[in-house]
Design a protein around this motif. Structure first.
Motif, PDB file in Angstrom:
ATOM      1  N   ARG A 108       0.838  -1.199   0.000  1.00  6.91           N
ATOM      2  CA  ARG A 108       0.000   0.000   0.000  1.00  6.91           C
ATOM      3  C   ARG A 108       0.875   1.252   0.000  1.00  6.91           C
ATOM      4  N   LEU A 109       0.441   2.244  -0.748  1.00  7.59           N
ATOM      5  CA  LEU A 109       1.091   3.554  -0.712  1.00  7.59           C
ATOM      6  C   LEU A 109       0.119   4.527  -0.036  1.00  7.59           C
ATOM      7  N   VAL A 110       0.513   5.007   1.155  1.00  7.96           N
ATOM      8  CA  VAL A 110      -0.318   5.987   1.854  1.00  7.96           C
ATOM      9  C   VAL A 110       0.198   7.370   1.494  1.00  7.96           C
ATOM     10  N   THR A 111      -0.681   8.253   1.037  1.00  4.19           N
ATOM     11  CA  THR A 111      -0.287   9.628   0.732  1.00  4.19           C
ATOM     12  C   THR A 111      -1.099  10.573   1.610  1.00  4.19           C
ATOM     13  N   ILE A 112      -0.384  11.464   2.296  1.00  2.00           N
ATOM     14  CA  ILE A 112      -1.049  12.450   3.155  1.00  2.00           C
ATOM     15  C   ILE A 112      -0.632  13.830   2.664  1.00  2.00           C
ATOM     16  N   VAL A 113      -1.585  14.665   2.294  1.00  2.00           N
ATOM     17  CA  VAL A 113      -1.285  16.046   1.911  1.00  2.00           C
ATOM     18  C   VAL A 113      -1.812  16.930   3.036  1.00  2.00           C
ATOM     19  N   ALA A 114      -0.941  17.766   3.580  1.00  2.00           N
ATOM     20  CA  ALA A 114      -1.336  18.504   4.787  1.00  2.00           C
ATOM     21  C   ALA A 114      -0.718  19.887   4.822  1.00  2.00           C
ATOM     22  N   GLU A 115      -1.218  20.721   5.751  1.00  3.94           N
ATOM     23  CA  GLU A 115      -0.632  22.047   5.934  1.00  3.94           C
ATOM     24  C   GLU A 115       0.718  21.925   6.655  1.00  3.94           C
ATOM     25  N   PRO A 116       1.619  22.906   6.413  1.00  6.53           N
ATOM     26  CA  PRO A 116       3.005  22.743   6.832  1.00  6.53           C
ATOM     27  C   PRO A 116       3.238  22.588   8.345  1.00  6.53           C
ATOM     28  N   VAL A 117       2.402  23.206   9.180  1.00  7.69           N
ATOM     29  CA  VAL A 117       2.691  23.109  10.624  1.00  7.69           C
ATOM     30  C   VAL A 117       2.618  21.676  11.119  1.00  7.69           C
ATOM     31  N   LEU A 118       1.962  20.800  10.357  1.00  2.00           N
ATOM     32  CA  LEU A 118       1.790  19.426  10.835  1.00  2.00           C
ATOM     33  C   LEU A 118       3.008  18.549  10.576  1.00  2.00           C
ATOM     34  N   GLU A 119       3.967  19.061   9.796  1.00  9.28           N
ATOM     35  CA  GLU A 119       5.084  18.197   9.393  1.00  9.28           C
ATOM     36  C   GLU A 119       5.752  17.436  10.533  1.00  9.28           C
ATOM     37  N   PRO A 120       6.233  18.129  11.580  1.00 10.32           N
ATOM     38  CA  PRO A 120       6.937  17.372  12.628  1.00 10.32           C
ATOM     39  C   PRO A 120       6.045  16.336  13.301  1.00 10.32           C
ATOM     40  N   ARG A 121       4.786  16.701  13.524  1.00 13.30           N
ATOM     41  CA  ARG A 121       3.894  15.774  14.222  1.00 13.30           C
ATOM     42  C   ARG A 121       3.569  14.558  13.370  1.00 13.30           C
ATOM     43  N   LEU A 122       3.300  14.780  12.076  1.00 11.89           N
ATOM     44  CA  LEU A 122       2.961  13.657  11.210  1.00 11.89           C
ATOM     45  C   LEU A 122       4.128  12.684  11.090  1.00 11.89           C
ATOM     46  N   VAL A 123       5.334  13.224  10.946  1.00  5.84           N
ATOM     47  CA  VAL A 123       6.504  12.356  10.815  1.00  5.84           C
ATOM     48  C   VAL A 123       6.702  11.541  12.091  1.00  5.84           C
ATOM     49  N   ARG A 124       6.527  12.220  13.246  1.00  2.07           N
ATOM     50  CA  ARG A 124       6.671  11.519  14.518  1.00  2.07           C
ATOM     51  C   ARG A 124       5.606  10.417  14.635  1.00  2.07           C
ATOM     52  N   ASP A 125       4.378  10.744  14.265  1.00  2.00           N
ATOM     53  CA  ASP A 125       3.287   9.765  14.339  1.00  2.00           C
ATOM     54  C   ASP A 125       3.579   8.552  13.461  1.00  2.00           C
ATOM     55  N   LEU A 126       4.039   8.808  12.230  1.00  2.00           N
ATOM     56  CA  LEU A 126       4.305   7.705  11.295  1.00  2.00           C
ATOM     57  C   LEU A 126       5.327   6.747  11.877  1.00  2.00           C
ATOM     58  N   LYS A 127       6.382   7.333  12.434  1.00  2.65           N
ATOM     59  CA  LYS A 127       7.440   6.495  13.000  1.00  2.65           C
ATOM     60  C   LYS A 127       6.916   5.686  14.170  1.00  2.65           C
ATOM     61  N   SER A 128       6.134   6.346  15.053  1.00  2.00           N
ATOM     62  CA  SER A 128       5.689   5.613  16.242  1.00  2.00           C
ATOM     63  C   SER A 128       4.648   4.562  15.870  1.00  2.00           C
ATOM     64  N   LEU A 129       3.950   4.745  14.756  1.00  2.00           N
ATOM     65  CA  LEU A 129       2.994   3.718  14.328  1.00  2.00           C
ATOM     66  C   LEU A 129       3.721   2.528  13.701  1.00  2.00           C
ATOM     67  N   GLY A 130       4.979   2.738  13.303  1.00  3.92           N
ATOM     68  CA  GLY A 130       5.764   1.616  12.801  1.00  3.92           C
ATOM     69  C   GLY A 130       6.172   1.697  11.346  1.00  3.92           C
ATOM     70  N   ALA A 131       5.998   2.852  10.703  1.00  2.83           N
ATOM     71  CA  ALA A 131       6.439   2.980   9.307  1.00  2.83           C
ATOM     72  C   ALA A 131       7.962   2.918   9.250  1.00  2.83           C
ATOM     73  N   SER A 132       8.499   2.245   8.236  1.00  3.09           N
ATOM     74  CA  SER A 132       9.955   2.087   8.182  1.00  3.09           C
ATOM     75  C   SER A 132      10.615   3.255   7.450  1.00  3.09           C
ATOM     76  N   GLY A 133       9.829   4.072   6.776  1.00  2.00           N
ATOM     77  CA  GLY A 133      10.434   5.220   6.097  1.00  2.00           C
ATOM     78  C   GLY A 133       9.356   6.118   5.544  1.00  2.00           C
ATOM     79  N   TRP A 134       9.750   7.277   5.022  1.00  2.00           N
ATOM     80  CA  TRP A 134       8.762   8.192   4.461  1.00  2.00           C
ATOM     81  C   TRP A 134       9.448   9.114   3.468  1.00  2.00           C
TER      82      TRP A 134
END
Lengths: 100, 322
Positions: free
Chosen positions: A7-33
Motif C-alpha cells: 500500500r502507498l499511503v499519501t497524506i497532503v497537509a498544511e506545513p505546521v503538521l510536518e513534525p507531528r505527522l513524521v513523529r506519528d508515522l514512526k511511532s505507528l511503525g512505518a519504516s520510512g517516508w
C-alpha cells in the motif's frame, strides 16, 4: 525482479503538521517516508496564504494493516481541524520485503 | 516638530514607501515576488543584527538601569493579550477560541515594527536606550503563552501539545537569533564587534527596505480577506494597537525610559506577531480560524503601525513625559 503488492499511503497537509505527522508515522511503525513541498487549494482555502509555508505531501509504502492504522490515526487526530487529505493506493513495489 | 511633520517624515521614509510599492505590485498583479530563501535570509540577517548590536550595548549598560523597563515589558506581555481578549469577546462577540488566538498575536510582538519604530525615533533626533532589543526578546513569548492559556480554557479536555509548542517558540528562529545575538554581542563587546560592524550596520537599513517591500506583498495577499473578517475585526486591528501603544508608551515613561525609548516600547506593545505566533496558535488551537488572526495582524495592524501608529506612539510618549 518480482514485485510485491503493498500500500502507498499519501497524506497532503498544511506545513505546521510536518513534525507531528513524521513523529506519528514512526511511532505507528512505518519504516520510512518521503516528503515533498506542495502548493494547492482546497475547502479550507489556499494553504500557501494561511500560516506561511508550502503544503507538504508525505508518502509511505507499507503493509495493508499498517496503512489502515495510519489512515485511521490521521482521520482521528487531524481531519476535524486541519487542512489534510489522505488516500491509500495499492502499488506493486520492487524489493517489497523492505517495507513490511 | 508638529504631528503633521512627524507623519510626513514617516510617510516619505524609504521603508514606508517600499512597503507601499509591495502593496501596489500585488494590486496591479505584477509578477514581482521575493524568493522565499531571500526573505528568510533577510529576516535572519535583521534579527541577528538586532541581537548583536543590542548585546554590545547591553555589555556597557548597568544592569540596574534595565530592571524596571524589563518588568514593565513583561507586564505589558501579560496585560495586552487580556485586553485584546476582553475586547474581542465583549464587543466583538467572537468565539472564545478565536478571541484567544487573536489575543496571542496581539500579546506578542513584531520585530519589524520594533525596527521601524527604532529607525523612526532616531530619524527625528531621539536616541532611544540601546538595550531595547533585550526588551523585544522579553516581550515575544509571554503574550503567546497567555493567549494559548485562554484558548485552552475554552477548549478544555482536548489533549494539546502546549509544552512542545512553547518550547518551539523559545527555540524558534526569532528567539534564537535575538537571544543568541544578544549573548554573542554581550560576550564580544565593542572591540570584538567593530570588525563585523560594517556588515551589520552599513547594510541594515537597506536590508530593512527590501524586507518591507516583501511585507507589502504579503500584506496585499491578505487584503482580499478583509471582506471575510468583517468590519469589527478591521476596527479592532486599528483601535487595539492605539490602546496598547498608549499603554506601552505610558509604562515605558513610568519605568524611566526616554521619550524615544517609551515610543519604541509603545510600538512594541501595539504590534502583533506574524512569525512566531501563527504556527504556535495553529498547532495548539486548530479550531480557531487562521484567516482572522493572520489578516488582522498582517493586513491591518502592521500597515497601520508602520504608517500612522509609530508617529502616534511617539507623540503619546511626548505627552506622558511632561
Amino acid at each position: 525482479m518480482a514485485a510485491t503488492s503493498l500500500r502507498l499511503v499519501t497524506i497532503v497537509a498544511e506545513p505546521v503538521l510536518e513534525p507531528r505527522l513524521v513523529r506519528d508515522l514512526k511511532s505507528l511503525g512505518a519504516s520510512g517516508w518521503t516528503l515533498t513541498e506542495t502548493r494547492g487549494e482546497g475547502s479550507r482555502g489556499m494553504r500557501a496564504s494561511d500560516v506561511p509555508g508550502a503544503g507538504i505531501r508525505l508518502e509511505v509504502v507499507t503493509s495493508a494493516p499498517l496503512a489502515e492504522r495510519i489512515v485511521a490515526h490521521v482521520a482521528e487526530h487531524y481531519f476535524p481541524n486541519y487542512a489534510v487529505i489522505a488516500w491509500v493506493a495499492t502499488v506493486d513495489v520492487l524489493r517489497g520485503e523492505k517495507y513490511v | 516638530m508638529t504631528t503633521a511633520d512627524l507623519l510626513r517624515a514617516n510617510l516619505l521614509s524609504p521603508y514606508v514607501l517600499a512597503f507601499g510599492l509591495g502593496l501596489l505590485a500585488r494590486l496591479v498583479k505584477s509578477d514581482l515576488a521575493l524568493p522565499k530563501d531571500i526573505y528568510t535570509g533577510l529576516s535572519i540577517y535583521l534579527l541577528f543584527a538586532l541581537g548583536l548590536k543590542g548585546g554590545v550595548e547591553l555589555s556597557q549598560a548597568p544592569l540596574g538601569e534595565i530592571a524596571l523597563p524589563a518588568v514593565a515589558t513583561i507586564a505589558l506581555g501579560v496585560v495586552t493579550p487580556l485586553v485584546a481578549y476582553a475586547v474581542l469577546r465583549r464587543l466583538g462577540r467572537m468565539r472564545p477560541v478565536d478571541a484567544a488566538a487573536i489575543a496571542a498575536h496581539y500579546g506578542s510582538v513584531s520585530a519589524v515594527t520594533f525596527i521601524a519604530a527604532q529607525t523612526f525615533v532616531r530619524s527625528v533626533g531621539e536616541s532611544p536606550e540601546p538595550y531595547l532589543a533585550t526588551l523585544l526578546a522579553l516581550l515575544e513569548s509571554p503574550g503567546i503563552a497567555v493567549g494559548l492559556g485562554l484558548g485552552l480554557l475554552a477548549v478544555r479536555g482536548a489533549d494539546r501539545p502546549v509544552g512542545g509548542v512553547m518550547r518551539e517558540v523559545f527555540t524558534g528562529r526569532t528567539m534564537l537569533l535575538l537571544v543568541g545575538g544578544l549573548a554573542v554581542g554581550a560576550l564580544t563587546g565593542k572591540s570584538g564587534y567593530e570588525p563585523i560592524a560594517p556588515f551589520y550596520e552599513g547594510l541594515f537599513r537597506g536590508a530593512l527596505t527590501l524586507f518591507l517591500l516583501e511585507m507589502g506583498l504579503l500584506a496585499a495577499e491578505r487584503l482580499a480577506d478583509l471582506r471575510k473578517v468583517g468590519g469589527f475585526l478591521v476596527a479592532f486591528g486599528v483601535a487595539i494597537p492605539v490602546i496598547h501603544g498608549a499603554l506601552g508608551a505610558w509604562a515605558g515613561t513610568v519605568a524611566g525610559l526616554s521619550v524615544g525609548g517609551a515610543a519604541v516600547l509603545g510600538a512594541m506593545a501595539a504590534s502583533a506577531s506574524y512569525i512566531a505566533a501563527p504556527p504556535a496558535v495553529r498547532m495548539t488551537l486548530p479550531e480557531a480560524n487562521p484567516t482572522y488572526y493572520l489578516t488582522a495582524s498582517l493586513a491591518i495592524t502592521f500597515p497601520f503601525n508602520l504608517v500612522a501608529g509609530i508617529p502616534l506612539y511617539f507623540w503619546f510618549a511626548g505627552l506622558f513625559a511632561r
